[in-house]
Every structure is written in C-alpha cells, then in structure tokens.
Design an enzyme around this catalytic site. Structure first.
Site, PDB file in Angstrom:
ATOM      1  CG  HIS A 123      76.602  49.665  22.629  1.00 55.20           C
ATOM      2  ND1 HIS A 123      77.301  48.606  22.140  1.00 55.20           N
ATOM      3  CD2 HIS A 123      77.080  49.868  23.893  1.00 55.20           C
ATOM      4  CE1 HIS A 123      78.162  48.178  23.048  1.00 55.20           C
ATOM      5  NE2 HIS A 123      78.036  48.921  24.121  1.00 55.20           N
ATOM      6  N   GLY A 173      87.899  54.392  32.274  1.00 52.58           N
ATOM      7  CA  GLY A 173      88.634  55.657  32.258  1.00 52.58           C
ATOM      8  C   GLY A 173      90.127  55.470  32.442  1.00 52.58           C
TER       9      GLY A 173
END
Ligand code: APR
Length: 315
Positions: free
Chosen positions: A178, A16
C-alpha cells in the site's frame, strides 16, 4: 452467525467514526464500539450516532469508550489508531509514530479479544500488519490489512470517471504494497466484462494507473489529512464478508508463505474472505512486467519491516 455481532474500532478519528457510521447504516453488526485515548471523544461520537438512529432507521448499539476492556467479545477489531499523513509525507514517514501505537493496541487486542479477527487500516499498513502479527501471534487467517480494497476502489473510480460507466460494471484489481509502488493490474481489470485495455486508450490507461498509485497523496494534498470515507467503507466491506460469510474475493494484505514468491511478509493479494477470515489466497498469473512490479513492491515491504526490527520499535 448466532448472537450479537460485535465490531470494535480502535481510533475514533476520521476513519474510525466513518467506519462506525457505515457499519451502523449497513446493519453489519448489532454492537459497534469506538475506542480512543482522547477523553470523551468516542463517547460523544457514539452518542451523536445513536441520536441519528431514529432518523436513519438503524438499530445497532453504538458505544464509545476510553477503556480497552470494551473490546471484550469482539468478533472483529478494526485498527485505525494512529497518525494520518500531512501533505508532503509518505506513508512510511508514519512508521516511528504509528508502530509504537500498534504495539500498544495489539497487546490490548490480544488480552481482551483473543478470538477476534483484526482488520488493520492505520499506516504504514504493511508494517502495521507485520507488527500486529508479531505482538498478538494470532493465526494468519485472523490478521488482515485492508488497503487492497481501497487501492482497487480508486482504480475502479478513475476507470468509471474515464469511461462514464457505472462502477458496478467495473472490476479493477490492485495488488502489492500500500504505497506508491502498488500494482494496479490491467490484465485483471474490466469494464462491463471487456478487458480494460480494449476500452481505454493506452495513454489514458497509463495515466489512470499512475493516478491510482498516488491516489492517497492526491487526497492528502486536497484535505491536508488522509482519506477517510473510502478507507472506512473498505474496512467495513471486509468485516461484512467475515461476519456474514460472504466469501468475497477481495484484495487484502495477508501474510504470505511463498505464494507469489514472497515469504513472511504482508502484501496485498486476492483472497477469499469469509467466516474464517482469510479462507484462501488466490494466486493469479501475472505477465513478466507485472511480476517484476509486484516483486519490487514486496521488496519495499521487506525494507520497511526490516526498519521496524532495526529501529527496535517492537521492543
Ligand atoms: N489507542 C486508541 N486510539 C488512539 C491511540 C491509541 N493508542 N493513539 C491514537 N489514537 C487515536 C487518536 O486519538 C485519534 O482520535 O487515533 C485517532 C486517529 O484519528 P485521526 O487523527 O483522525 O486519523 P485518521 O484520519 O482516522 O487516520 C487514522 O488510518 O488511514 C489511516 O493513514 C491513516 O494512519 C492513519 C489512520
């Protein structure tokens, strides 16, 4: 786009904060919000980045908050909230801990930023995207899992290291889930426009493909936690393509409705990404062996989404 472009990032941890910094440096948004449940953490990181602005010369407003109210008017919400892997863990091992986080976070996105595009980074990515769709009910063009960009970048990076050619002249594509059964596609990868199998010997190419598949795990072993610079940069690349209507062709995890023979699952495929989010799902032809690998990868996504339902994680 008229008005302030606003990116909110939920989860002010490694991914983040790196995403916020890259977004500021690249000038892709005028307002960047970092949200986390840990008191003071997003505020401290945002203030540090604001104090970096005079040195590096960016002018975005970077704000940290512990309140989801700060999501209001976001154009893009990037979800990085969740636990990263520790050595020895697979992404699927994060399911039980991270799906409940997505359930909570997605509810807040729905309430506070109902018109936003959501880019999901937290793992297990394919299942987190599925959970986000279930909770928000957002249209398919507004929910995008990000990892195809990362897996393709890893493939590119290893090809560049092998050929000693700039990554700018390498095109590489990785599709599917993924996970370690992702599908790096050699037939759609090239070095200076030349098909990769004409440039790199078969044994070396096979080794690069295998290294790409387990590229996330390699970093976890080195760092004791998962990668963050490339995931952060990849998510901002997607955000930029939406905010500035670049119409890039990027491998993203989107909800399929029969494309590639897959239904109702988020799987990595090439899409055109612009101001409407997912603008086109591009169906490329694959040879029989890549098709079989892609199907196996999609079957894995189905298993993990079934596990979400079976465990009642979204109830
Ligand atoms: N709301 C907001 N933030 C949350 C919530 C929540 N409900 N739950 C957890 N977080 C925050 C944590 O407080 C932490 O600051 O998410 C942050 C995660 O940061 P890190 O632990 O540093 O993890 P990071 O390396 O950023 O990875 C986050 O992205 O790439 C994936 O696999 C990775 O799932 C992982 C996620």
């Amino acid at each position: 786009m008229i008005g302030k472009r606003k990116i909110s990032i939920i989860g002010a941890g490694h991914v983040g904060e790196s995403a916020a910094f890259i977004a500021a440096l690249k000038g892709v948004a005028e307002e960047i919000v970092l949200i986390d449940i840990v008191p003071n953490l997003p505020q401290g990181k945002a203030l540090d980045m604001m104090q970096t602005a005079p040195i590096l010369g960016y002018d975005a407003q970077i704000i940290g908050s512990n309140s989801y109210d700060a999501l209001k008017d976001s154009d893009i919400v990037i979800v990085t909230a969740g636990f990263p892997r520790k050595p020895g863990m697979s992404r699927d091992d994060l399911l039980g801990k991270n799906i409940p986080i997505m359930k909570e976070v997605a509810g807040h996105i729905k309430n506070h930023a109902p018109n936003s595009f959501v880019i999901i980074v937290a793992n297990p990515l394919d299942a987190m995207s599925y959970a986000c769709k279930k909770v928000t009910g957002f249209p398919d063009n507004r929910i995008l899992g990000f990892a195809g960009v990362l897996d393709s970048a890893r493939f590119s990076c290893f090809l560049s290291m092998e050929t000693k050619v700039s990554t700018k002249d390498i095109y590489a594509m990785t599709l599917g889930s993924h996970g370690d059964d992702m599908v790096p596609l050699q037939s759609y990868s090239s070095v200076g426009g030349v098909p990769v199998n004409q440039v790199v010997a078969k044994d070396k190419l096979d080794a690069i493909i295998q290294r790409t598949r387990v590229g996330g795990g390699e970093i976890v072993k080195l760092l004791g936690t998962s990668a963050y610079w490339a995931p952060a940069a990849g998510s901002i690349m997607m955000a930029e393509s939406i905010l500035t209507d670049k119409k890039r062709i990027l491998a993203c995890h989107v909800l399929l409705h029969g494309e590639y023979g897959v239904k109702d699952l988020f799987v990595g495929v090439p899409i055109k990404i612009g101001k409407n989010g997912v603008e086109e799902i591009i169906e490329i032809k694959m040879d029989a062996s890549d098709k079989a690998l892609f199907q196996k990868s999609a079957d894995h996504v189905k298993e993990i989404c079934d596990a979400v339902d079976k465990l009642g994680l979204l109830k």
